[in-house]
Enzyme design. Sequence first.
Site, PDB file in Angstrom:
ATOM      1  N   SER A   1       0.992  -1.174   0.127  1.00 20.66           N
ATOM      2  CA  SER A   1       0.033  -0.057  -0.026  1.00 20.66           C
ATOM      3  C   SER A   1       0.896   1.236  -0.080  1.00 20.66           C
ATOM      4  O   SER A   1       1.719   1.042   0.703  1.00 20.66           O
ATOM      5  CB  SER A   1      -0.924   0.001   1.121  1.00 20.66           C
TER       6      SER A   1
ATOM      7  N   HIS B   1      -2.244   7.474  -4.546  1.00 17.88           N
ATOM      8  CA  HIS B   1      -2.506   6.231  -3.538  1.00 17.88           C
ATOM      9  C   HIS B   1      -2.425   4.910  -4.782  1.00 17.88           C
ATOM     10  O   HIS B   1      -3.144   4.950  -5.600  1.00 17.88           O
ATOM     11  CB  HIS B   1      -3.870   5.991  -2.958  1.00 17.88           C
TER      12      HIS B   1
ATOM     13  N   ASN C   1      -2.543   0.561  -4.298  1.00 11.68           N
ATOM     14  CA  ASN C   1      -2.740  -0.667  -3.558  1.00 11.68           C
ATOM     15  C   ASN C   1      -2.777  -1.829  -4.183  1.00 11.68           C
ATOM     16  O   ASN C   1      -3.515  -1.816  -5.014  1.00 11.68           O
ATOM     17  CB  ASN C   1      -3.653  -0.513  -2.415  1.00 11.68           C
ATOM     18  N   VAL C   2      -1.867  -2.936  -3.959  1.00 14.76           N
ATOM     19  CA  VAL C   2      -2.464  -4.094  -4.538  1.00 14.76           C
ATOM     20  C   VAL C   2      -2.255  -5.307  -3.508  1.00 14.76           C
ATOM     21  O   VAL C   2      -1.585  -5.039  -2.246  1.00 14.76           O
ATOM     22  CB  VAL C   2      -1.175  -4.665  -5.467  1.00 14.76           C
ATOM     23  N   ARG C   3      -2.979  -6.256  -3.491  1.00 20.21           N
ATOM     24  CA  ARG C   3      -3.238  -7.060  -2.186  1.00 20.21           C
ATOM     25  C   ARG C   3      -3.857  -8.635  -2.698  1.00 20.21           C
ATOM     26  O   ARG C   3      -4.557  -8.700  -3.778  1.00 20.21           O
ATOM     27  CB  ARG C   3      -4.253  -6.497  -1.276  1.00 20.21           C
TER      28      ARG C   3
ATOM     29  N   HIS D   1      -5.052   8.406 -16.504  1.00 21.02           N
ATOM     30  CA  HIS D   1      -5.927   7.340 -16.978  1.00 21.02           C
ATOM     31  C   HIS D   1      -5.484   6.446 -18.129  1.00 21.02           C
ATOM     32  O   HIS D   1      -5.579   5.161 -18.091  1.00 21.02           O
ATOM     33  CB  HIS D   1      -7.341   8.096 -17.434  1.00 21.02           C
TER      34      HIS D   1
ATOM     35  N   HIS E   1     -20.818  12.055   2.634  1.00 20.44           N
ATOM     36  CA  HIS E   1     -21.108  13.073   3.445  1.00 20.44           C
ATOM     37  C   HIS E   1     -20.736  14.338   3.019  1.00 20.44           C
ATOM     38  O   HIS E   1     -21.284  15.446   3.340  1.00 20.44           O
ATOM     39  CB  HIS E   1     -20.294  13.038   4.818  1.00 20.44           C
TER      40      HIS E   1
ATOM     41  N   GLY F   1      -3.814  -4.328  13.375  1.00 17.73           N
ATOM     42  CA  GLY F   1      -2.710  -3.904  12.748  1.00 17.73           C
ATOM     43  C   GLY F   1      -1.837  -3.030  13.317  1.00 17.73           C
ATOM     44  O   GLY F   1      -2.389  -2.385  14.352  1.00 17.73           O
ATOM     45  N   ARG F   2      -0.674  -2.585  12.718  1.00 19.40           N
ATOM     46  CA  ARG F   2       0.345  -1.513  13.210  1.00 19.40           C
ATOM     47  C   ARG F   2      -0.442  -0.389  13.024  1.00 19.40           C
ATOM     48  O   ARG F   2      -0.413   0.178  11.841  1.00 19.40           O
ATOM     49  CB  ARG F   2       1.566  -1.947  12.452  1.00 19.40           C
TER      50      ARG F   2
END
Length: 310
Positions: free
Chosen positions: A102, A116, A118-120, A155, A185, A269-270
């Site tokens: 991340s 940002h 992220n790969v998971r 893109h 919100h 988690g940390r």
Amino acid sequence: MSAATDAYVVSQDDVAKVRSFLLKLQADTVASLESIDGGDFIRDEWQRPEGGGGVSRLIENGKFIERGGVNFSHVKGATMPKSATASRPELEGAPWEAMGVSLVMHPRNPYAPTTHMNVRFFVATPKDKAPVWWFGGGMDLTPYYGFEEDAVHWHATAKKSVESFGADFYSRFKAHCDKYFFLKHRNEPRGIGGTFFDDFNELGFEQSFALMRSVGENFIAGYAPILGRRKEMTYGERERDWQLYRRGRYVEFNLVWDRGTLFGLQSNGRTEAILMSMPPLVKWDYMRTPEAGSAEAKLLTDFLCAKEWL
């Protein structure tokens, strides 16, 4: 899940392959960002009492990157956190294993966007059932001043990272990104989007893994040219003040809506690693409205509007 993906049981060799890729991705990404900034990322290795651990790579007060982190984690648990079972109640109580990289970058220059990536990979083992697995990830961009050439390049790179795997993947993942990174919100997008996918296993293990790899490996190609163009642009107090105000939206999204933040906190988690995504400086103003026709107003009307850039 399809029958094909149901039939595939993830092995320890598979887990090791994903882990090896993620560690290399972290190292390669850090090296690329260090070459752009000129500063060094610290290395902080940590262990998690419930199982697993990770490696945080962080830069603060760099020449161009005010704060940035590229984190690897590989954690395990006996019971799925609530944030992970909200859409999968059948996995409640299942042992699980998750790993990923991340990344969040907050440049100092207001003309350079926050980003940002992220790969998971996730595996859960419900009682008396075969393991359930999936990949997720994506890359998105949050500018404070809008530049069309940056948006189009971003893109185009995001599309390139997934289009060879399926003709409709970019449009699907872009729509998912626009929907996910949205502050309900505030009734506004967090940024100009990119790609986002989750619970993905429809191509089978090897090709789903290849798609995740492609997203991670294309991030630098998408972000480096933009950061290179904007990192040394001249700016003043007005631009800096606007940047700090708009960073508040980033904080709001991560603390109110982001499932990854909730998962990390709910799974013990940390905390330092989870909240490294926060900008170092931020401000809030009451009912702030930019001057009509200003560059600040154009960000809201011309860029934060979930438009088609390609």
